[in-house]
Each structure stands twice: as C-alpha cells, then as structure tokens.
Design a protein around this motif. Sequence first.
Motif, PDB file in Angstrom:
ATOM      1  N   VAL A  63       6.544   7.312   0.910  1.00 15.05           N
ATOM      2  CA  VAL A  63       5.535   6.822   1.861  1.00 15.05           C
ATOM      3  C   VAL A  63       6.216   5.978   2.946  1.00 15.05           C
ATOM      4  O   VAL A  63       5.910   6.099   4.140  1.00 15.05           O
ATOM      5  N   PHE A  64       7.181   5.150   2.546  1.00 16.44           N
ATOM      6  CA  PHE A  64       7.893   4.323   3.538  1.00 16.44           C
ATOM      7  C   PHE A  64       8.675   5.198   4.513  1.00 16.44           C
ATOM      8  O   PHE A  64       8.631   4.970   5.724  1.00 16.44           O
ATOM      9  N   VAL A  65       9.358   6.203   3.983  1.00 20.20           N
ATOM     10  CA  VAL A  65      10.200   7.026   4.867  1.00 20.20           C
ATOM     11  C   VAL A  65       9.341   7.855   5.824  1.00 20.20           C
ATOM     12  O   VAL A  65       9.566   7.845   7.037  1.00 20.20           O
ATOM     13  N   ILE A  66       8.325   8.529   5.291  1.00 22.13           N
ATOM     14  CA  ILE A  66       7.515   9.371   6.183  1.00 22.13           C
ATOM     15  C   ILE A  66       6.853   8.506   7.245  1.00 22.13           C
ATOM     16  O   ILE A  66       6.903   8.818   8.440  1.00 22.13           O
ATOM     17  N   SER A  67       6.264   7.379   6.838  1.00 21.50           N
ATOM     18  CA  SER A  67       5.525   6.612   7.852  1.00 21.50           C
ATOM     19  C   SER A  67       6.459   5.887   8.823  1.00 21.50           C
ATOM     20  O   SER A  67       6.025   5.496   9.902  1.00 21.50           O
ATOM     21  N   ALA A  68       7.739   5.764   8.477  1.00 21.42           N
ATOM     22  CA  ALA A  68       8.688   5.180   9.438  1.00 21.42           C
ATOM     23  C   ALA A  68       8.956   6.148  10.595  1.00 21.42           C
ATOM     24  O   ALA A  68       9.272   5.719  11.705  1.00 21.42           O
ATOM     25  N   PHE A  69       8.839   7.450  10.325  1.00 20.08           N
ATOM     26  CA  PHE A  69       9.217   8.430  11.351  1.00 20.08           C
ATOM     27  C   PHE A  69       8.042   9.214  11.923  1.00 20.08           C
ATOM     28  O   PHE A  69       8.138   9.779  12.996  1.00 20.08           O
ATOM     29  N   GLU A  70       6.953   9.308  11.154  1.00 21.65           N
ATOM     30  CA  GLU A  70       5.753   9.978  11.673  1.00 21.65           C
ATOM     31  C   GLU A  70       4.537   9.370  10.972  1.00 21.65           C
ATOM     32  O   GLU A  70       4.664   8.343  10.317  1.00 21.65           O
ATOM     33  N   ASP A  71       3.375   9.994  11.127  1.00 21.79           N
ATOM     34  CA  ASP A  71       2.192   9.430  10.483  1.00 21.79           C
ATOM     35  C   ASP A  71       1.843  10.228   9.230  1.00 21.79           C
ATOM     36  O   ASP A  71       1.985  11.443   9.206  1.00 21.79           O
ATOM     37  N   GLY A 106       7.422 -15.487   2.936  1.00 22.37           N
ATOM     38  CA  GLY A 106       8.565 -14.669   3.327  1.00 22.37           C
ATOM     39  C   GLY A 106       8.056 -13.389   3.982  1.00 22.37           C
ATOM     40  O   GLY A 106       6.911 -13.341   4.446  1.00 22.37           O
ATOM     41  N   ILE A 107       8.903 -12.392   4.015  1.00 23.59           N
ATOM     42  CA  ILE A 107       8.515 -11.148   4.688  1.00 23.59           C
ATOM     43  C   ILE A 107       8.144 -10.091   3.654  1.00 23.59           C
ATOM     44  O   ILE A 107       8.921  -9.793   2.740  1.00 23.59           O
ATOM     45  N   ASN A 108       6.974  -9.556   3.786  1.00 21.12           N
ATOM     46  CA  ASN A 108       6.405  -8.581   2.850  1.00 21.12           C
ATOM     47  C   ASN A 108       6.386  -7.207   3.512  1.00 21.12           C
ATOM     48  O   ASN A 108       5.688  -7.006   4.517  1.00 21.12           O
ATOM     49  N   GLU A 109       7.162  -6.277   2.951  1.00 21.21           N
ATOM     50  CA  GLU A 109       7.233  -4.937   3.549  1.00 21.21           C
ATOM     51  C   GLU A 109       6.055  -4.104   3.051  1.00 21.21           C
ATOM     52  O   GLU A 109       5.918  -3.865   1.844  1.00 21.21           O
ATOM     53  N   VAL A 110       5.220  -3.713   3.965  1.00 20.14           N
ATOM     54  CA  VAL A 110       3.968  -3.024   3.621  1.00 20.14           C
ATOM     55  C   VAL A 110       3.770  -1.860   4.601  1.00 20.14           C
ATOM     56  O   VAL A 110       4.556  -1.697   5.539  1.00 20.14           O
ATOM     57  N   ILE A 111       2.721  -1.098   4.395  1.00 17.31           N
ATOM     58  CA  ILE A 111       2.385  -0.053   5.363  1.00 17.31           C
ATOM     59  C   ILE A 111       1.205  -0.553   6.202  1.00 17.31           C
ATOM     60  O   ILE A 111       0.162  -0.923   5.665  1.00 17.31           O
ATOM     61  N   GLY A 112       1.415  -0.587   7.510  1.00 19.43           N
ATOM     62  CA  GLY A 112       0.359  -0.974   8.448  1.00 19.43           C
ATOM     63  C   GLY A 112      -0.380   0.293   8.883  1.00 19.43           C
ATOM     64  O   GLY A 112       0.244   1.328   9.157  1.00 19.43           O
ATOM     65  N   ILE A 113      -1.701   0.199   8.929  1.00 21.34           N
ATOM     66  CA  ILE A 113      -2.517   1.355   9.318  1.00 21.34           C
ATOM     67  C   ILE A 113      -3.413   0.928  10.465  1.00 21.34           C
ATOM     68  O   ILE A 113      -4.138  -0.073  10.374  1.00 21.34           O
ATOM     69  N   THR A 114      -3.322   1.675  11.557  1.00 18.43           N
ATOM     70  CA  THR A 114      -4.171   1.394  12.721  1.00 18.43           C
ATOM     71  C   THR A 114      -4.863   2.696  13.120  1.00 18.43           C
ATOM     72  O   THR A 114      -4.377   3.786  12.819  1.00 18.43           O
ATOM     73  N   PHE A 115      -5.976   2.538  13.805  1.00 27.03           N
ATOM     74  CA  PHE A 115      -6.751   3.716  14.208  1.00 27.03           C
ATOM     75  C   PHE A 115      -6.809   3.818  15.722  1.00 27.03           C
ATOM     76  O   PHE A 115      -7.046   2.835  16.418  1.00 27.03           O
ATOM     77  N   GLY A 116      -6.576   5.028  16.229  1.00 23.85           N
ATOM     78  CA  GLY A 116      -6.824   5.346  17.631  1.00 23.85           C
ATOM     79  C   GLY A 116      -7.690   6.590  17.537  1.00 23.85           C
ATOM     80  O   GLY A 116      -8.710   6.580  16.876  1.00 23.85           O
ATOM     81  N   PRO A 160      -8.934   2.619   4.676  1.00 25.38           N
ATOM     82  CA  PRO A 160      -7.790   3.507   4.474  1.00 25.38           C
ATOM     83  C   PRO A 160      -6.914   3.027   3.320  1.00 25.38           C
ATOM     84  O   PRO A 160      -6.406   1.903   3.346  1.00 25.38           O
ATOM     85  N   VAL A 161      -6.763   3.885   2.313  1.00 22.44           N
ATOM     86  CA  VAL A 161      -5.944   3.555   1.138  1.00 22.44           C
ATOM     87  C   VAL A 161      -5.044   4.744   0.832  1.00 22.44           C
ATOM     88  O   VAL A 161      -5.534   5.823   0.489  1.00 22.44           O
ATOM     89  N   ILE A 162      -3.748   4.539   0.963  1.00 29.37           N
ATOM     90  CA  ILE A 162      -2.778   5.581   0.635  1.00 29.37           C
ATOM     91  C   ILE A 162      -2.748   5.730  -0.884  1.00 29.37           C
ATOM     92  O   ILE A 162      -2.835   4.731  -1.614  1.00 29.37           O
ATOM     93  N   LYS A 163      -2.631   6.991  -1.346  1.00 30.50           N
ATOM     94  CA  LYS A 163      -2.644   7.252  -2.801  1.00 30.50           C
ATOM     95  C   LYS A 163      -1.651   6.347  -3.541  1.00 30.50           C
ATOM     96  O   LYS A 163      -0.495   6.233  -3.120  1.00 30.50           O
ATOM     97  N   GLY A 164      -2.115   5.735  -4.583  1.00 29.94           N
ATOM     98  CA  GLY A 164      -1.244   4.911  -5.424  1.00 29.94           C
ATOM     99  C   GLY A 164      -1.062   3.481  -4.928  1.00 29.94           C
ATOM    100  O   GLY A 164      -0.323   2.713  -5.548  1.00 29.94           O
ATOM    101  N   SER A 165      -1.726   3.106  -3.821  1.00 29.09           N
ATOM    102  CA  SER A 165      -1.572   1.734  -3.296  1.00 29.09           C
ATOM    103  C   SER A 165      -2.017   0.718  -4.339  1.00 29.09           C
ATOM    104  O   SER A 165      -2.979   0.944  -5.074  1.00 29.09           O
ATOM    105  N   LEU A 166      -1.343  -0.414  -4.338  1.00 26.40           N
ATOM    106  CA  LEU A 166      -1.697  -1.474  -5.285  1.00 26.40           C
ATOM    107  C   LEU A 166      -2.832  -2.328  -4.717  1.00 26.40           C
ATOM    108  O   LEU A 166      -3.668  -2.828  -5.463  1.00 26.40           O
TER     109      LEU A 166
END
Length: 183
Positions: free
Chosen positions: A68-76, A13-23, A88-94
């Motif tokens: 974390v979901f709200v902030i990363s939806a609108f900015e980094d 199914g669809i898993n809502e996660v935080i994607g992290i990319t580097f530029g 890259p590991v956001i604080k508290g990530s499982l």
Amino acid sequence: MEILIEKFGLYEGINEVIGITFGGWINTAPIGLIVGDDIRVRLYSNHTRELLEKSGMLYVNVVHDPIVFVISAFEDLGEEWFESLEPPVIKGSLSWMKFRARLDGNFAVLDLLEGDVLRKEVRAVNRGFNALIEATVHATRYILSGSETLADKIRYYGRVVERCGSRREKEAYNLLVKYAGLD
Ligand SMILES: Cc1cc2nc3c(=O)[nH]c(=O)nc-3n(C[C@H](O)[C@H](O)[C@H](O)COP(=O)(O)O)c2cc1C
C-alpha cells in the motif's frame, strides 16, 4: 472534549500514514503526520496539497501493508483497495481519521474531527518493513532527481528488506524498483 490522538495510533514524532484526499478521484499518498504541540504535515507540491487546499479535508489511514505504501507513493490506489469509501478505509487499515486541514506555509495544520479504530495488532519491529519505508521515501525523491547517491541508498535498504522482510516487503521492494526504473 478533546479526542486523544494516541487512541488512533498516532504518537509524538512523525507518523507514516496514508493520506487520502478527494477531487474528482480518490487520491492516496504516504505522508508523515507530525505530532507535537499540534498535528501537522509538511506538504511539498503534490496532489495531496492541491486537493487539501480545495476541500479543507484530509483523511488518514494507519496501515501496515508495505505494498500500500509503495503503490500510493507512485500512483493512486484504485477503489478495489478499499473496504469502505465513506469514510475511505484501505483494506486492512488499523484506524482511520478525518481532519480539518488549514494550510500554513509549507505545512497543513490538522484538527481531528472524527475517526475509528478497526483492528488492533500485536507486532514486533521488523527491520525489513522499516527499510522498505526508507527506500520508498528515497525513491519518491529519486524519481525527481535521478541522483546516484539516492539510488545507492535505495539499494542499501533493499538489502535490508531482502535479509529481514517478509514476502510482502520483498514484493513491495520489487514493485518500488520497477516504479523507480532501477531494475
Ligand atoms: C513514508 C513516506 C512519507 C512521506 N511523507 C510525505 C510528507 O509528509 N509530505 C509530502 O508532501 N510528501 C511525502 N511523501 C512523498 C509523497 O508520498 C509522494 O510525493 C507522492 O507521490 C505524493 O502523491 P500525490 O501527488 O498524490 O499527493 C512521503 C513518502 C513516503 C514513502
């Protein structure tokens, strides 16, 4: 040997996660990883797609923090939000995962390279958290269209957040309302 994706918390199914990319910076965005016969993500025209196309890599964090979901939806998320930068590991990530990513039309097809499970959490379903996620999805579309129908949906989910969520979901919703200019 194939690594089982369930081990990292991703299921069919669809898993809502935080994607992290580097530029030249750390780019963070909520994305939905689609697990079926393969693992893929539908990507609209955004920084995640642009950076993933350049680097061929996508990191993913499984996170339960609504803010974390709200902030990363609108900015980094800034570096202060991370407990590690390599990987890259956001604080508290499982869990975190690193994927090789290949664009295929509107999708990126993902191959798991490595990952780790950092925490395990027993947690009942909370409608407030789920509603916050729904509101955030609608808000990322609302800011592009200004559609009143979407605004009504966001407010509807906001009422579920108020009724069922914890302080953190309510704080996240208030933040969302500000980002979306709905206050
Ligand atoms: C729960 C959730 C899931 C999302 N899933 C996707 C997705 O699968 N693909 C996508 O392109 N955008 C998705 N979005 C929207 C992006 O997160 C949003 O447009 C973000 O601003 C893109 O950021 P970026 O430009 O840094 O990549 C999702 C948003 C939310 C809240």
